[in-house]
Design a protein around this motif. Structure first.
Motif, mmCIF file in Angstrom:
data_model
loop_
_atom_site.group_PDB
_atom_site.id
_atom_site.type_symbol
_atom_site.label_atom_id
_atom_site.label_comp_id
_atom_site.label_asym_id
_atom_site.label_seq_id
_atom_site.Cartn_x
_atom_site.Cartn_y
_atom_site.Cartn_z
ATOM 1 N N THR A 25 0.902 -1.258 0.005
ATOM 2 C CA THR A 25 0.152 0.017 0.283
ATOM 3 C C THR A 25 0.821 1.315 0.155
ATOM 4 O OG1 THR A 25 -0.029 0.303 2.351
ATOM 5 C CG2 THR A 25 -1.691 -1.238 1.517
ATOM 6 N N ARG A 26 0.359 2.390 -0.085
ATOM 7 C CA ARG A 26 1.005 3.632 -0.295
ATOM 8 C C ARG A 26 1.624 4.046 1.195
ATOM 9 N NH1 ARG A 26 -3.303 4.478 -3.585
ATOM 10 N NH2 ARG A 26 -4.580 5.118 -1.905
ATOM 11 N N ASP A 27 1.047 3.409 2.051
ATOM 12 C CA ASP A 27 1.470 3.810 3.629
ATOM 13 C C ASP A 27 2.372 2.868 3.955
ATOM 14 O OD1 ASP A 27 -0.321 5.722 3.629
ATOM 15 O OD2 ASP A 27 -1.900 4.627 4.472
ATOM 16 N N GLY A 179 -5.761 1.123 0.090
ATOM 17 C CA GLY A 179 -4.599 1.704 -0.155
ATOM 18 C C GLY A 179 -3.568 1.163 -1.268
ATOM 19 N N ARG A 261 -9.387 -2.628 6.954
ATOM 20 C CA ARG A 261 -7.902 -2.382 6.885
ATOM 21 C C ARG A 261 -7.185 -3.217 7.826
ATOM 22 N NH1 ARG A 261 -9.731 3.492 6.208
ATOM 23 N NH2 ARG A 261 -9.467 4.063 3.758
#
Length: 267
Positions: A25-27, A179, A261
């Motif tokens: 994910t982007r995180d 994400g 999530r």
């Protein structure tokens, strides 16, 4: 345990069965393996393959097919699995493609009359927009994602008939919520063309022998980026973003989205 993102689960009688885990994910988190699967329908599981399916440890199976599809080919599941029937297309006026899939695959004249002259493309573009705003689709995906917010639902599997359209939107929207970058979402979506189409080679051959054009069938059995892009464009036009779709389109509140999530991400 597999370590390949979008990994195929090698159960021959369930083509296009795969784990959505492994995507970053982007995180900086990663989608967990062994939590959420996608597949074709589960009505033709062989005696040899049944234990392999049981080994996935599924708690819940979400069946996105129409009532007529379910009646024609009911799932064969371990006794411990809870099945949730969600008819995504219940409110769609023109549902004959999934309902008559076997006839389309076997009879070139039916396929041509229903899908020729770009009618296949038009049908699928319309259907993918319907996945976002058709009332029965909204209700079905709301139930699916509300259930995923509950830890006891997992591990779970979602399927329709060929595991690519109704199921494709479920997987794509979930990965976006988690994400995952859109390029990876498209990658997962397009895996159907490499993991499902080979299982239909004999169908394509018989179709050609009967005078049909296999490329027409591939529009039905395979997937195209245009299909998923139609849903994404429609989602953004109506809700602005994936967060808006889940919040305003499906009514999944912030706590529910965070629970999804939490259950499906690690790291």
């Amino acid at each position: 345990m597999t370590s390949t993102k979008g990994a195929s689960i090698p159960i021959q009688s369930v083509p296009n069965l795969r784990d959505i885990g492994g995507y970053s994910t982007r995180d900086g988190a990663t989608v967990r393996f062994g939590r959420f699967y996608r597949s074709t329908h589960l009505s033709k599981i062989s005696v040899d393959d049944a234990p392999r399916l049981a080994d996935l440890g599924l708690a819940t199976v979400f069946d996105l097919r129409t009532e007529s599809e379910r009646d024609a080919a009911p799932d064969s599941l371990p006794a411990s699995v809870r099945e949730v029937a969600l008819d995504v297309l219940a409110d769609k006026a023109y549902r004959s493609v999934p309902a008559q899939m076997q006839a389309v695959l076997s009879d070139p004249s039916i396929a041509q009359s229903m899908l020729g002259d770009n009618r296949a493309l038009d049908y699928f573009l319309s259907s993918y927009r319907d996945f976002v705003t058709l009332p029965s689709a909204v209700a079905s995906y709301r139930t699916l994602f509300t259930e995923l917010a509950a830890r006891a639902t997992l591990p779970a599997l979602v399927h329709c008939t060929t595991g690519k359209d109704r199921t494709g939107w479920a997987a794509a929207s979930l990965l976006l919520l988690l994400g995952v970058d859109e390029d990876d979402v498209f990658h997962d979506y397009l895996l159907t063309n490499t993991q499902l189409l080979p299982a239909f080679e004999s169908v394509f051959d018989r179709f050609a022998e009967a005078g049909g054009d296999p490329e027409l069938l591939k529009q039905v059995v395979g997937v195209r980026l245009d299909y998923l892009k139609a849903a994404l464009d429609h989602m953004r036009e109506n809700f602005g973003s994936i967060e808006g779709y889940f919040a305003d389109g499906l009514g999944i509140d912030a706590a529910g989205r965070e629970s999804i999530r939490t259950h499906l991400l690690e790291g």
